[in-house]
Design a protein around this motif. Structure first.
Motif, PDB file in Angstrom:
ATOM      1  N   CYS A 172     -32.447 -84.883 -35.167  1.00 50.65           N
ATOM      2  CA  CYS A 172     -33.494 -84.145 -35.879  1.00 50.65           C
ATOM      3  C   CYS A 172     -34.878 -84.600 -35.447  1.00 50.65           C
ATOM      4  O   CYS A 172     -35.057 -85.670 -34.862  1.00 50.65           O
ATOM      5  N   THR A 173     -35.847 -83.758 -35.709  1.00 49.40           N
ATOM      6  CA  THR A 173     -37.236 -84.060 -35.341  1.00 49.40           C
ATOM      7  C   THR A 173     -38.029 -84.559 -36.546  1.00 49.40           C
ATOM      8  O   THR A 173     -39.250 -84.677 -36.473  1.00 49.40           O
ATOM      9  N   ASN A 174     -37.341 -84.836 -37.648  1.00 47.24           N
ATOM     10  CA  ASN A 174     -38.014 -85.306 -38.852  1.00 47.24           C
ATOM     11  C   ASN A 174     -38.232 -86.818 -38.797  1.00 47.24           C
ATOM     12  O   ASN A 174     -37.708 -87.514 -37.928  1.00 47.24           O
ATOM     13  N   TRP A 175     -38.978 -87.307 -39.759  1.00 54.32           N
ATOM     14  CA  TRP A 175     -39.194 -88.739 -39.883  1.00 54.32           C
ATOM     15  C   TRP A 175     -37.941 -89.399 -40.426  1.00 54.32           C
ATOM     16  O   TRP A 175     -37.177 -88.803 -41.190  1.00 54.32           O
ATOM     17  N   SER A 176     -37.735 -90.653 -40.030  1.00 51.90           N
ATOM     18  CA  SER A 176     -36.572 -91.415 -40.484  1.00 51.90           C
ATOM     19  C   SER A 176     -36.698 -91.771 -41.958  1.00 51.90           C
ATOM     20  O   SER A 176     -37.750 -91.580 -42.582  1.00 51.90           O
ATOM     21  N   ALA A 177     -35.623 -92.320 -42.501  1.00 46.99           N
ATOM     22  CA  ALA A 177     -35.688 -92.862 -43.861  1.00 46.99           C
ATOM     23  C   ALA A 177     -36.656 -94.045 -43.880  1.00 46.99           C
ATOM     24  O   ALA A 177     -36.809 -94.755 -42.886  1.00 46.99           O
ATOM     25  N   PRO A 178     -37.348 -94.277 -44.995  1.00 47.34           N
ATOM     26  CA  PRO A 178     -38.298 -95.398 -45.081  1.00 47.34           C
ATOM     27  C   PRO A 178     -37.608 -96.749 -44.878  1.00 47.34           C
ATOM     28  O   PRO A 178     -36.499 -96.967 -45.360  1.00 47.34           O
TER      29      PRO A 178
END
Length: 537
Positions: A172-178
């Motif tokens: 995915c191109t989203n941000w990772s989990a914090p």
């Protein structure tokens, strides 16, 4: 019965007399410290000039660096935080105290870090000649050649670390989990240290269950346990008692995490000795040089096995904590300043066409903004927040034009020095890497400005106590920052404040834009909470 009454009366009388003598001595000591002590003229808080208990109290709380910083605000460039101690916030005083020719030795503070009497290390040895000898032996592990060789191991671990982060992101191109960046970077640096020191990675950065994942936390507990002992106002008594049984008492009362860390060091050294004896081609890591070191006078091994274990414990702490503290700071401030973070990413991604080009060499060392960000991160979060104490030797020492007698404990305070407005200006507490780069434009830094900044900037100390591994640490930090930001974008998790100051923490720790640390000799910290995203190609 009358005899009993007489004996009871005698005992009571004896107790009263003893109490009177003790009270007289305590009162006399207070009057001496305030009025007749050679340091009586040096300003400081009333109770601190009377006793070392206030300083000890703040060491136990973990905020001694902030307490000292506040004293400099109140009393000026020098303070007396303990009856026999004078600390400074001044570049000239630093040069007087820590230069190669300064008439000082390491203070008894360092000797208290020894678990047992025969475990002297480069950190705990206070005899000047013996310390110089130990440094010379340890320096064999930190040559330019060994640093270049070590860079290959660093690259291997950084690439694996980035790979693990990337795999968690997936396609995915989203941000990772914090993620807590301090937790992440501790695992990477610890594995690098293990590979360089013991010939194997401990693999605590790898996903899954690993009992060694607790070791970085155990190191923090180890420091929390021993640091108040080293800062005790009864230090000289403790040092006298330690070889007479107190060291065994400390072992018994130490927290389980401390004992677990000591067991880890023992087993790691035992395994590495076995490997050393079995290898036909010796792996030339740091342990190899320590194990093979010879006394130049006798030709015998320089380290007994207990000393070897103690020196390796020092390597574990110094090798993992110094770099990871600085990296937590660098990424805390970068993720809190997206524009400067993007400026650094731009420099890295335009200097190198592929990640394979990012090696330790001229191209990486020419990245001025990268080096400026590293320096600024180390400035704002010193690995050691309070002083590196030194004891003045016979003949005394002149500091800032004033004479201090033998036996005086002196030093400068890195946390306060890094925020000295006389050196860094009104924005001393701001993350501004540009201050380290010469810029002829209006408002830019001149050569004179940078020379002034450097006069107050000593992240690796200097003189006889300077950090032997500073070139290794700079190589490690440069490669980690550059190879990570070449392939990943990073940001502060929205709404996260972990790592920053909070109003509830009080004076000196209320600013959310400043990385908050706990003073436990080294700077313990948490955060920032960050997210990663794969670089768009």
């Amino acid at each position: 019965m009358s005899g009993l009454y007489r004996d009871g009366g005698s005992i009571a009388s004896w107790v009263v007399s003893l109490a009177a003598v003790v009270s007289f001595l305590l009162f006399g000591n207070i009057i001496y410290n305030l009025c007749f002590h050679p340091l009586a003229h040096v300003p400081g808080p009333f109770w601190a000039r009377v006793s070392g208990i206030p300083s000890w109290y703040h060491a136990i709380r973990g905020d001694r660096h902030l307490w000292l910083w506040r004293q400099f605000h109140v009393y000026g460039y020098r303070i007396r935080p303990e009856p026999n101690t004078v600390l400074f916030c001044d570049p000239d005083a630093y040069a007087d105290i820590y230069s190669m020719k300064s008439n000082v030795r390491r203070a008894p503070f360092f000797a208290a870090f020894k678990r047992v009497e025969n475990e002297n290390t480069t950190l705990t040895e206070i005899d000047v000649a013996k310390h110089a000898r130990k440094r010379k032996l340890l320096a064999l592990s930190f040559t330019d050649q060994s640093v270049r060789a070590a860079s290959e191991f660093v690259i291997k671990h950084v690439d694996r670390w980035v790979q693990i982060i990337s795999q968690e992101i997936g396609d995915c191109t989203n941000w990772s989990a914090p993620k807590d960046f301090t937790e992440l970077i501790d695992t990477l640096v610890f594995d690098i240290m293990g590979d360089l020191s013991f010939g194997k990675s401990f693999d605590i950065k790898e996903p899954g269950i690993n009992p060694l994942k607790v070791i970085p936390h155990n190191i923090a507990q180890y420091l929390r346990f021993y640091y108040p002992i080293c800062r005790s106002p009864f230090l000289h008594l403790l040092l006298w008692l330690k070889p007479r049984g107190l060291d065994k008492v400390f072992d018994l009362i130490s927290p389980p995490a401390v004992r677990e860390y000591n067991d880890f060091v023992y087993q790691s050294v035992t395994d590495r000795i076995t490997l050393q004896l079995r290898q036909s081609e010796k792996r030339q890591d740091m342990f190899h040089f320590l194990y093979e070191a010879r006394d130049p006078d006798t030709g015998q091994r320089a380290y007994e096995e207990d000393e070897l274990r103690a020196e390796c414990s020092l390597l574990i702490m110094a090798g993992s904590d110094t770099a990871s503290i600085s990296l937590s700071s660098i990424f805390f401030y970068l993720t809190g300043d997206p524009d400067r973070c993007q400026k650094l990413i731009q420099e890295i991604r335009t200097t190198f066409k592929s990640v394979e080009e990012i090696i330790w060499g001229p191209a990486l060392q020419s990245c001025n903004y990268l080096r400026a960000c590293i320096d600024e991160g180390m400035r704002l979060t010193p690995a050691v927040a309070s002083e590196h104490p030194r004891e003045v030797l016979a003949g005394g020492l002149s500091i800032h034009g004033e004479h201090y007698p033998a036996g005086t404990i002196v030093g400068t305070v890195p946390w306060a020095s890094s925020r000295n407005r006389d050196v860094y200006g009104d924005d001393a507490e701001a993350f501004r890497p540009e201050r380290w780069i010469v810029d002829a434009s209006p408002g830019g830094a001149s050569k004179e400005d940078i020379a002034r900044y450097k006069s107050g900037f000593h992240p690796f100390l200097s003189g006889p106590g300077g950090c032997i591994g500073k070139h290794l640490a700079m190589m490690e930090m440069s490669l980690i920052v550059a190879r990570t930001l070449f392939r990943l974008n990073i940001r502060r998790a929205p709404g996260s404040t972990l790592g920053g100051g909070q109003p509830s923490l009080g004076w000196g720790a209320s600013d959310e834009t400043q990385l908050h640390i706990e003073d436990a000799y080294v700077s313990l910290r948490h955060g920032p909470i960050v997210q990663f995203k794969k670089r768009a190609l």
